[in-house]
Design a protein around this motif. Structure first.
Motif, PDB file in Angstrom:
ATOM      1  N   GLU A  29      12.255   3.104   0.667  1.00  0.00           N
ATOM      2  CA  GLU A  29      12.938   2.494   1.797  1.00  0.00           C
ATOM      3  C   GLU A  29      14.199   1.827   1.288  1.00  0.00           C
ATOM      4  O   GLU A  29      14.142   0.950   0.433  1.00  0.00           O
ATOM      5  CB  GLU A  29      12.021   1.466   2.478  1.00  0.00           C
ATOM      6  N   LYS A  76       6.218   4.206   0.161  1.00  0.00           N
ATOM      7  CA  LYS A  76       7.370   5.018   0.565  1.00  0.00           C
ATOM      8  C   LYS A  76       8.633   4.430  -0.057  1.00  0.00           C
ATOM      9  O   LYS A  76       8.669   3.272  -0.490  1.00  0.00           O
ATOM     10  CB  LYS A  76       7.499   5.033   2.086  1.00  0.00           C
ATOM     11  N   TRP A 135       0.088   4.499  -4.040  1.00  0.00           N
ATOM     12  CA  TRP A 135       1.179   5.469  -4.064  1.00  0.00           C
ATOM     13  C   TRP A 135       1.187   6.368  -2.829  1.00  0.00           C
ATOM     14  O   TRP A 135       2.266   6.681  -2.314  1.00  0.00           O
ATOM     15  CB  TRP A 135       1.082   6.325  -5.332  1.00  0.00           C
ATOM     16  N   GLU A 193      -3.230   7.565   7.415  1.00  0.00           N
ATOM     17  CA  GLU A 193      -3.398   6.913   6.123  1.00  0.00           C
ATOM     18  C   GLU A 193      -4.805   7.134   5.579  1.00  0.00           C
ATOM     19  O   GLU A 193      -4.984   7.351   4.374  1.00  0.00           O
ATOM     20  CB  GLU A 193      -3.111   5.415   6.264  1.00  0.00           C
ATOM     21  N   ARG A 241      -4.876  10.597   4.023  1.00  0.00           N
ATOM     22  CA  ARG A 241      -4.199  10.685   2.721  1.00  0.00           C
ATOM     23  C   ARG A 241      -5.026  10.028   1.623  1.00  0.00           C
ATOM     24  O   ARG A 241      -5.174  10.567   0.525  1.00  0.00           O
ATOM     25  CB  ARG A 241      -2.816  10.028   2.803  1.00  0.00           C
ATOM     26  N   GLY A 273       2.208   0.683  -1.391  1.00  0.00           N
ATOM     27  CA  GLY A 273       1.274   1.000  -0.324  1.00  0.00           C
ATOM     28  C   GLY A 273       0.365  -0.158   0.049  1.00  0.00           C
ATOM     29  O   GLY A 273       0.433  -1.260  -0.503  1.00  0.00           O
ATOM     30  N   THR A 324       0.244   5.682   0.187  1.00  0.00           N
ATOM     31  CA  THR A 324       0.615   4.989   1.423  1.00  0.00           C
ATOM     32  C   THR A 324       1.942   4.259   1.284  1.00  0.00           C
ATOM     33  O   THR A 324       2.384   3.593   2.222  1.00  0.00           O
ATOM     34  CB  THR A 324      -0.475   3.971   1.827  1.00  0.00           C
ATOM     35  N   TRP A 356      11.350   1.464  -3.880  1.00  0.00           N
ATOM     36  CA  TRP A 356       9.966   1.806  -3.578  1.00  0.00           C
ATOM     37  C   TRP A 356       9.244   0.630  -2.930  1.00  0.00           C
ATOM     38  O   TRP A 356       9.260  -0.486  -3.442  1.00  0.00           O
ATOM     39  CB  TRP A 356       9.224   2.214  -4.856  1.00  0.00           C
TER      40      TRP A 356
END
Length: 957
Positions: A358, A356, A352, A442, A445, A365, A354, A362
């Motif tokens: 688009e 996004k 989640w 990354e 995160r 990641g 990493t 969804w």
């Protein structure tokens, strides 16, 4: 403790303790639900291994690359090398493979492994210079009769006689029309003739065994390539190495190599086709593969294995150390369960944090080589919280306190220090999100989120397990065994008893390491980070050696043909470029100046054709007869051949009349040298034919006469086709050669130019030079050199900046915790000393920073600060003073030591990685945590002892 720490955090942790005690079963149920959801998320986690994925999507290099992919499709090839001692078998094998692979267009649109030379010769006259075409047109016009004679009898006798007539005509008139120009290449005239005469002699004496392999190349290469080199080697259709043992195949793909799942399917398809082709060959040639798709497949297998092995080994070794330290089954279970749950949560969260949104949906990641082993790292860090909680809880229970009292003391004292350290650690990791390098962001995160999750599961999950377990056997007393701090007792004697000496020695070491730390270097050779003994990576080094090209080519985009020529010319002028491929290479220049001369040639060939009988020479496109069976040459034909050879020799070198003399008088040295070389070959041929065994010579000449007949007929057909050219345009070229359109043209009509480096790319200066010269030609240039240079630029920019941000964030958190500068500075000693020692030792050992281990400094800062927090918190809780140092080291020092050892085990397990970049990271981090541990349990307590000693002396005074 209360005086030094804000009351808010104590009340918060007291509330946590009350919640755990009252609702421990509900909390465990919630943890189970989160675990199930995390397993689902983890199962969807991807793996991205391409350079492009390591940069931000808004990075100019990434934008240019993705735009080019949209236009031109996949910009990389799978390179297949076919190796065998039998070259003809390799060629047949490659032909079969090239036919089979494109049968599934979802994977392979086209294979490039050879060039159909005949398809490119149609327009080859346009590659001659205008003056050379003028000379050729005049020669054919003046000797159309001799040409007709040759074609009427296209054998040895007719061919040699016609050539003698042509050259004899020049010699008889004493002139050399248009050959006196300064830039005339006389080698293009005499070298092929000399080679032809030499081959004539070899075949006449030895038959097929004496046939020269270089004859075709010499004749076509010199006569057809002219002033502008044809972009193909018309002497050999296959892409062969220098030893003629290996054949290169370039296999295209429908998608770029960034899509791993597709790459895996692509490679499975290629492997399947190779296996099927192998089944059809007895002793098939060896096939080797490299290229981005092969890298992705092999990298994935290695890194997937590394992730599983390092995480499993880290977990097992940590639990073994934990079991050895606590020696109690319940304690082991209490820690093993939340530790396993924490790593599952962390992997699930990576999906989640990493991912996004688009285009309204969804996109899940992924992990990269930088983040692939974070599981082992988090195991080493997460166990720290379990050790501290379990140690303090056990200590309180053995003091005779109840379950609730022990839990309260654990949460409000040790829990506060855990919370402080965890916040500092998480923020240190999150500071990596300030990097410009996407891989570092990354990592920040994922690791930061992982720390938060581990604090949650260890606080609520482990706390709930302890309460649930002890409540079932509350009457029996504490279920966890009391520990005996033997190791830390010895360390306490060292730090407490010899504090001044310890401080002096370790201060000098720290100062020296601070001096060495700024001398760090970067690893520019990405291949040094890849796994050893993986064929696809080993092969990368071999292709430039074998075939003279590098798989790491650069690319620039042109908008039209003129710009394409300009960019290609600029690239060829760069010292770092060995070879350039462009569609403009296939479109001759100055065609309007050349076509009139070609029309004159076409007129002559038509006249010759019209004067021939229907059975004399096959028309263009038809093949002459296939049989080579022939009777020996007759004595009459042999005598006529010898007479024509002597006439040809006289035309070339007769005293006062031959071409040698004419060039000499005209002072044209190159022409004279070429004519003398041809004269020597003719003399040698005539002598050999006169002295060799006559019957054998006649037999060989009979076959050669038949071959010459076929060769001259085919050559005349080629000449007819070449002189019928209407010129070359982009449209006509791509219609005739769709493979060129696939390779060089984009959807919007733009063109791409490929630039192959002349240097070994993976050396610092070479990488910079190649990238810089590509950008000089086009600021939007693409390629491995540009991408990796960009990555290293960002890494260098981030290394110190992100470390300073992490240190600043940690400083602020610790300062807020103590509300004072003095305790903050003391807390930071272990991490500062440990980080300096790590970087300084790296420089002493010659270890370099690379794209994987650049995030080590924030990691060490995040881990090292915890050790300082635990020691200083316990020192304050003990009331300070001279007597406080020993219990700090014996009690908290034991927890810190166990935490450090488990963390080091987590990092050391990464050293088991086959991917060398991960191995180097594990090795360096293990060393860094070791230095932080020494600073926390020896250096910092010794400093505290010196401080307390000075305070005591001042108090007495």
């Amino acid at each position: 403790m209360d005086r030094e720490s804000p009351r808010l955090r104590i009340r918060l942790m007291q509330a946590v303790s009350d919640l755990i005690y009252a609702h421990h079963w509900k909390i465990l149920g919630i943890c189970l639900a989160i675990t199930v959801f995390s397993v689902f998320s983890y199962s969807r986690l991807g793996l991205k291994l391409n350079f492009v994925d390591m940069l931000s999507e808004d990075d100019p290099a990434v934008i240019h690359y993705k735009s080019a992919v949209d236009q031109f499709g996949a910009l990389s090839f799978l390179f297949i090398i076919v190796e065998s001692d039998d070259l003809e078998k390799s060629k047949a094998y490659a032909d079969e493979l090239a036919e089979r692979l494109p049968q599934n267009q979802d994977f392979v649109p086209r294979v490039y492994h050879k060039v159909r030379i005949e398809d490119y010769l149609d327009d080859s006259l346009l590659f001659l210079k205008p003056e050379e075409l003028s000379l050729l047109a005049e020669l054919f016009e003046r000797n159309s009769g001799a040409l007709s004679s040759i074609m009427a009898d296209p054998g040895l006798v007719g061919g040699v006689g016609g050539l003698a007539d042509i050259l004899g005509g020049f010699a008889a008139q004493g002139e050399i029309p248009d050959l006196g120009e300064e830039d005339q290449d006389f080698g293009a005239i005499f070298d092929p003739l000399s080679t032809l005469v030499g081959s004539f002699k070899d075949y006449a004496l030895k038959g097929d065994k004496g046939s020269r392999e270089d004859l075709k190349g010499e004749m076509l290469g010199r006569l057809m390539q002219g002033g502008e080199d044809l972009p193909i080697d018309i002497s050999e259709p296959y892409f062969l190495d220098k030893e003629k043992k290996r054949l290169l195949m370039l296999v295209s793909s429908t998608r770029p190599a960034e899509d791993f799942e597709w790459c895996r399917e692509y490679m499975e398809y290629v492997d399947q086709v190779v296996a099927e082709v192998n089944a059809g060959f007895k002793d098939p040639p060896k096939t080797m593969m490299t290229g981005n798709a092969a890298f992705m497949r092999d990298d994935f297998l290695v890194i997937s294995r590394d992730m599983k092995v390092t995480t499993a080994v880290a977990f097992a070794c940590i639990m073994l150390l934990f079991a050895f330290s606590f020696r109690n089954l319940s304690s082991i279970l209490m820690v093993a369960v939340p530790l396993a749950v924490g790593i599952i949560w962390s992997f699930g969260a990576a999906y989640w944090v990493t991912g996004k949104f688009e285009a309204g949906s969804w996109v899940g990641g992924h992990l990269t080589p930088v983040t692939a082993i974070f599981g082992a790292i988090l195991l080493g860090l997460g166990i720290d919280y379990a050790i501290l909680i379990l140690s303090r809880y056990t200590e309180e229970r053995h003091r005779g306190r109840s379950i609730k009292q022990s839990l309260d003391a654990t949460m409000t004292e040790t829990g506060v220090s855990i919370l402080t350290g965890a916040v500092a650690t998480a923020l240190a990791f999150f500071s990596m999100t300030m990097a410009t390098f996407e891989g570092g962001r990354e990592m920040g995160r994922i690791a930061g989120t992982g720390i938060i999750l581990f604090v949650f599961i260890m606080t609520f999950g482990l706390g709930s397990l302890l309460v649930a377990w002890d409540k079932r056997r509350e009457a029996a007393g504490p279920t966890q065994r009391k520990f005996d701090p033997k190791l830390t007792r010895r360390l306490a004697r060292l730090a407490d008893g010899g504090a001044p000496y310890v401080v002096a020695v370790l201060t000098l070491v720290t100062v020296f390491m601070a001096y060495k730390a700024p001398q760090f270097k970067f690893e520019y050779n990405y291949l040094n980070l890849e796994p050893k003994n993986v064929p696809s990576f080993q092969l990368v080094h071999k292709i430039p050696e074998w075939f003279g090209i590098d798989t790491n080519y650069g690319m620039v985009i042109s908008r039209d043909l003129d710009e394409d020529r300009k960019l290609a010319a600029e690239l060829r002028g760069k010292s770092t470029v060995s070879k350039v491929e462009a569609i403009s290479d296939f479109i001759p220049m100055d065609q309007d100046k050349k076509l009139p001369f070609i029309r004159r040639l076409e007129k002559v060939t038509r006249e010759v054709r019209s004067g021939l009988g229907p059975d004399a020479v096959p028309p263009p496109g038809a093949e002459p007869g296939s049989t080579l069976e022939a009777a020996p040459m007759s004595e009459l034909d042999f005598l006529e051949l010898m007479n024509d050879l002597k006439r040809l020799r006289d035309a070339v070198g007769a005293p006062g009349r031959g071409l040698v003399g004419l060039f000499y008088l005209a002072e044209i040295e190159d022409g004279e040298e070429g004519a003398r070389k041809l004269l020597a070959e003719l003399d040698s041929l005539i002598e050999a034919l006169e002295t060799a065994p006559h019957d054998k010579v006649l037999a060989n000449l009979g076959v050669l006469d038949r071959k010459t007949e076929r060769g001259l007929a085919k050559g005349f057909s080629w000449l007819e086709k070449m002189s019928a050219t209407e010129g070359v345009t982009v449209t006509s070229l791509t219609d005739k050669h769709p493979e060129l359109k696939d390779r060089f043209m984009g959807k919007e009509g733009d063109f791409i130019v490929y630039s192959y480096p002349s240097l070994v790319l993976w050396e610092e200066e070479n990488l910079k030079a190649v990238a810089n010269e590509l950008r000089e030609v086009d600021p939007e240039a693409m390629g491995v050199a540009v991408l990796f240079d960009r990555i290293l630029y960002q890494l260098k920019k981030d290394l110190v900046r992100v470390a300073l941000i992490a240190l600043s964030v940690v400083f602020v958190v610790i300062f807020i915790n103590y509300l004072g500068l003095w305790h903050t500075v003391l807390t930071l000693i272990p991490l500062v000393a440990g980080a300096l020692a790590m970087v300084g030792t790296m420089n002493l050992l010659g270890w370099k920073f690379n794209i994987v281990n650049t995030g080590m400094l924030p990691l060490v800062i995040g881990v090292g600060v915890d050790y300082g927090v635990y020691v200083v918190h316990r020192w304050i809780a003990e009331g300070k003073g001279l007597s406080s140092i020993t219990p700090v080291i014996e009690s908290t020092g034991r927890a810190v030591s166990l935490s450090a050892f488990t963390t080091m085990i987590g990092f050391a397990s990464v050293m088991l990685s086959q991917w060398r970049g991960l191995h180097l990271m594990g090795r360096t981090l293990t060393m860094g945590i070791g230095f932080c541990w020494v600073a926390a349990v020896i250096f910092l307590p010794a400093i505290l002892k010196v401080i307390e000693t000075v305070k005591a002396r001042r108090g007495k005074e």
